[in-house]
Enzyme design. Structure first.
Site, PDB file in Angstrom:
ATOM      1  CB  ALA A  44      -0.941  -0.009   1.201  1.00  0.00           C
ATOM      2  CD  GLU A  45       0.060   4.029   2.026  1.00  0.00           C
ATOM      3  OE1 GLU A  45      -0.941   4.628   1.609  1.00  0.00           O
ATOM      4  OE2 GLU A  45      -0.005   3.124   2.886  1.00  0.00           O
ATOM      5  CB  THR A  46       7.434   1.919  -0.275  1.00  0.00           C
ATOM      6  OG1 THR A  46       6.907   0.635  -0.651  1.00  0.00           O
ATOM      7  CG2 THR A  46       8.920   1.795   0.014  1.00  0.00           C
ATOM      8  CG  HIS A  75       0.079   1.864   7.215  1.00  0.00           C
ATOM      9  ND1 HIS A  75      -0.296   2.192   5.938  1.00  0.00           N
ATOM     10  CD2 HIS A  75       0.995   0.863   7.098  1.00  0.00           C
ATOM     11  CE1 HIS A  75       0.377   1.426   5.077  1.00  0.00           C
ATOM     12  NE2 HIS A  75       1.155   0.617   5.746  1.00  0.00           N
TER      13      HIS A  75
END
Length: 276
Positions: A44-46, A75
């Protein structure tokens, strides 16, 4: 070669929350290189940790989905703080870590085994037009009358929050991801007293991103502001998220005057190095 971490955010049990990839010491990487790596991780994210440019900050972070950079996300904020601490960062005398990101400075505090961030102000916070509500009802495949209330809750991601009558209605949603378009919809409904949490939350993304997010700090921050202002939620509550995806996300909300604190447990799961 860069130090690399993967952490699990918003779950008491590892691998039941939302995964985040973190690249340390990323000052030598270009934005294009960061975006390409974030696309490759397919999470979802890095995030990428860098030296701060603001003297008040402990570190700076850049946050990428598989397709774009975000000024803020929830998050990734908690996960980045955990990774920074595990790499040798230390909490200040008041128990607060100061993160610098595209949205500015974000306070993160550590207490009782949980990390919590103070949500940045909403940049768009207003009612949703009726035409958009009709579209959202169509996307969620529910009758328009089931949308009890709705609000724009933009704080980086472009959330529209909608409220349903019950957690059961939230869990029963089966929208077609092909209908989402560019919408980013957050859905919330109250749980039964015996459920162990107070609200059930789900987050749906359009575009090229992951279409349902397991556990979402930015959305829960916006929902907390909105539900506190409208008298729907108490000053402290716990939201569950990710249930339909087999996750056990638990987001702890504390409303302290105008401040919204969003917290949860974060577990370090993977540690090593990445060649970039």
């Amino acid at each position: 070669m860069h130090r690399y971490s993967e952490v699990d955010v918003f779950a008491e049990t590892a691998y039941r929350g939302n995964a985040l990839a973190v690249v340390h010491g990323a000052d030598d990487l270009s934005g294009a290189e960061m975006q390409q790596f974030a696309n490759w991780t397919n999470l979802a994210e890095t995030t990428f940790l860098l030296a701060p440019t603001n003297p008040e900050a402990d570190y700076r972070v850049r946050i990428f989905t598989a397709s774009e950079e975000l000024p803020f996300a929830g998050h990734p904020t908690l996960g980045s703080a955990k990774a920074w601490l595990e790499a040798g960062g230390t909490v200040g005398p008041e128990g607060v870590i100061m993160q610098e990101c595209g949205a500015g400075l974000v306070s993160v505090r550590f207490a009782d085994g949980h990390l919590a961030f103070e949500a940045p102000p909403l940049t768009r916070y207003e009612p949703v037009a009726e035409a958009d509500l009709q579209r959202i009802a169509h996307v969620l495949e529910i009758h328009r009358d089931h949308l009890l209330d709705a609000s724009w809750l933009v704080n980086g991601p472009r959330w529209i929050g909608v409220r349903l009558e019950s957690a059961e209605q939230v869990l029963a949603l089966r929208p077609d991801p092909g209908n989402l378009g560019d919408l980013e919809i957050g859905v919330v409904g109250p749980c039964r007293p015996e459920a162990g949490t107070d609200f059930e939350v789900r987050a749906f993304f359009g575009g090229d991103a992951v279409w349902e997010d397991p556990v979402t700090g930015s959305l829960n921050a916006g929902l907390a502001r909105w539900m506190a202002d409208t008298g729907i939620a108490p000053p402290e509550y716990v939201a569950s998220q990710g249930t339909v995806l087999g996750r056990e996300g638990r987001v702890h909300i504390s409303v302290e005057g105008e401040a919204i604190w969003v917290g949860g447990h974060v577990t370090l799961c993977v540690e090593g190095h990445v060649l970039l």
